[in-house]
Design a protein around this motif. Structure first.
Motif, short mmCIF file in Angstrom:
data_model
loop_
_atom_site.label_atom_id
_atom_site.label_comp_id
_atom_site.label_asym_id
_atom_site.label_seq_id
_atom_site.Cartn_x
_atom_site.Cartn_y
_atom_site.Cartn_z
N PRO A 230 0.83 -1.21 0.00
CA PRO A 230 0.00 0.00 0.00
C PRO A 230 0.86 1.25 0.00
N HIS A 231 0.41 2.28 -0.68
CA HIS A 231 1.18 3.50 -0.80
C HIS A 231 0.25 4.70 -0.72
N PRO A 232 -0.09 5.10 0.50
CA PRO A 232 -0.99 6.25 0.65
C PRO A 232 -0.36 7.53 0.15
N ARG A 233 -1.17 8.41 -0.37
CA ARG A 233 -0.68 9.69 -0.85
C ARG A 233 -0.35 10.62 0.32
N GLY A 234 0.50 11.57 0.06
CA GLY A 234 0.86 12.54 1.09
C GLY A 234 1.99 13.42 0.61
N GLU A 235 2.33 14.41 1.39
CA GLU A 235 3.41 15.31 1.04
C GLU A 235 4.76 14.60 1.13
N LEU A 236 5.63 14.88 0.17
CA LEU A 236 6.96 14.28 0.16
C LEU A 236 7.91 15.12 1.00
N PRO A 237 8.59 14.52 1.99
CA PRO A 237 9.52 15.31 2.81
C PRO A 237 10.65 15.89 1.97
N LEU A 238 11.11 17.07 2.35
CA LEU A 238 12.17 17.74 1.60
C LEU A 238 13.44 16.93 1.58
N PHE A 239 13.76 16.26 2.69
CA PHE A 239 15.02 15.51 2.75
C PHE A 239 15.03 14.38 1.72
N LEU A 240 13.85 13.79 1.45
CA LEU A 240 13.79 12.71 0.46
C LEU A 240 14.02 13.26 -0.95
N THR A 241 13.51 14.44 -1.22
CA THR A 241 13.75 15.08 -2.51
C THR A 241 15.24 15.34 -2.71
N LEU A 242 15.88 15.90 -1.68
CA LEU A 242 17.31 16.19 -1.77
C LEU A 242 18.12 14.90 -1.87
N PHE A 243 17.71 13.89 -1.13
CA PHE A 243 18.41 12.61 -1.18
C PHE A 243 18.32 12.00 -2.58
N HIS A 244 17.13 12.06 -3.17
CA HIS A 244 16.91 11.50 -4.51
C HIS A 244 17.80 12.21 -5.54
N ALA A 245 17.78 13.53 -5.54
CA ALA A 245 18.59 14.28 -6.50
C ALA A 245 20.08 14.06 -6.27
N GLY A 246 20.51 14.04 -5.02
CA GLY A 246 21.92 13.83 -4.71
C GLY A 246 22.40 12.46 -5.10
N ALA A 247 21.56 11.45 -4.87
CA ALA A 247 21.95 10.08 -5.23
C ALA A 247 22.16 9.94 -6.72
N PHE A 248 21.25 10.51 -7.52
CA PHE A 248 21.42 10.40 -8.97
C PHE A 248 22.58 11.25 -9.47
N LEU A 249 22.87 12.36 -8.82
CA LEU A 249 24.03 13.15 -9.21
C LEU A 249 25.31 12.35 -9.03
N VAL A 250 25.45 11.70 -7.88
CA VAL A 250 26.61 10.83 -7.64
C VAL A 250 26.64 9.69 -8.65
N ALA A 251 25.47 9.12 -8.94
CA ALA A 251 25.40 7.99 -9.88
C ALA A 251 25.87 8.40 -11.27
N TYR A 252 25.39 9.53 -11.76
CA TYR A 252 25.79 9.96 -13.11
C TYR A 252 27.29 10.23 -13.18
N LEU A 253 27.85 10.86 -12.17
CA LEU A 253 29.28 11.17 -12.19
C LEU A 253 30.11 9.89 -12.12
N ALA A 254 29.78 9.01 -11.18
CA ALA A 254 30.57 7.79 -11.00
C ALA A 254 30.43 6.86 -12.20
N LEU A 255 29.21 6.72 -12.72
CA LEU A 255 29.00 5.81 -13.86
C LEU A 255 29.65 6.34 -15.12
N ALA A 256 29.76 7.66 -15.27
CA ALA A 256 30.44 8.21 -16.45
C ALA A 256 31.89 7.73 -16.49
N VAL A 257 32.56 7.76 -15.34
CA VAL A 257 33.95 7.29 -15.27
C VAL A 257 34.01 5.78 -15.40
N GLY A 258 33.14 5.08 -14.67
CA GLY A 258 33.17 3.62 -14.69
C GLY A 258 32.85 3.03 -16.05
#
Length: 250
Positions: A96-124
């Motif tokens: 189950p996945h009830p709707r609700g407001e997304l916490p700001l920290f999760l938004t920042l975590f999501h963007a930061g994780a993909f930023l690290v992923a793109y940089l590291a995978l480009a080299v790898g």
């Protein structure tokens, strides 16, 4: 998000680290089983498809952890881990996945994780493609080895950066599914951004699963295709009417 969803998400993240950190399989497996128990206590035993998927995924991951000290069975361990990851993603879809407001920290975590992923995978990916093509060239012309970068150096770059990038991409994908829980009511859908990011992650998972068997152009092509799908999620999907908040205005 429910407790079961949180535990399943954390278990999925730890299992993804299990490609390189054997203890992650055990920790992720117990989180899977904890998520199944939490869902059973709230809804009833085996009241939906998520619980069997989590139980099966957890048991497969525990079996994979037991094979960590047997190098000759490493292919079987990776196969069990890949199955556990797929079962975890299915369980997140079914929980189950009830709707609700997304916490700001999760938004920042999501963007930061993909930023690290793109940089590291480009080299790898770059190092991996160079390594695969150079291996082909040196097999045909061994005399060129003296003037070429050492394969072990390229391989070391590839492994190190791909591990970091894959782990970060897994965390980014998982947090993106949590994002979708809140915004769209479903963690996975036929959205161009979601589909391309998920397919890119699946191809990187396939690469780690078959790493010992891939050679030459097939190895290089799989790496390039996987990274191209992730790049498309970032650069191309916003032009195709994606539901993601990063979409471009018409």
């Amino acid at each position: 998000m429910s407790l079961a969803s949180v535990l399943a998400f954390l278990g999925l993240a730890l299992l993804a680290l299990g490609w390189f950190w054997p203890r992650g399989l055990g920790l992720g497996a117990w989180l899977y089983l904890g998520a199944a128990l939490a869902d059973a206590l709230s809804k009833g035993v085996f009241s939906g498809p998520a619980q069997p998927a989590l139980v099966l995924g957890g048991l497969l991951a525990l079996r994979g952890e037991a094979l960590a000290l047997r190098p000759k069975l490493s292919s079987l361990r990776r196969y069990l881990l890949a199955l556990a990851l797929v079962l975890g993603l299915f369980a997140l879809k079914a929980l189950p996945h009830p709707r609700g407001e997304l916490p700001l920290f999760l938004t920042l975590f999501h963007a930061g994780a993909f930023l690290v992923a793109y940089l590291a995978l480009a080299v790898g990916v770059g190092a991996g493609v160079m390594c695969a093509l150079q291996d082909l060239r040196l097999r045909a012309h061994p005399e060129r080895a003296l003037g070429a970068p050492p394969l072990w150096s390229l391989r070391r770059l590839e492994r190190g950066y791909l591990r970091v990038g894959y782990g970060a991409a897994t965390l980014g994908l998982g947090s993106g599914m949590a994002w979708a829980f809140s915004y769209f009511g479903s963690p996975l859908s036929l959205d161009p951004k979601e589909v391309s990011a998920f397919l890119g992650w699946l191809l990187f998972t396939l690469y780690f699963l078959l790493e010992d068997r891939l050679r030459g152009r097939v190895r290089a092509g799989l790496l390039l295709l996987a990274y191209a799908l992730l790049l498309f999620a970032f650069l191309g999907a916003p032009f195709l009417g994606s539901r993601h908040p990063s979409r471009l205005p018409p």
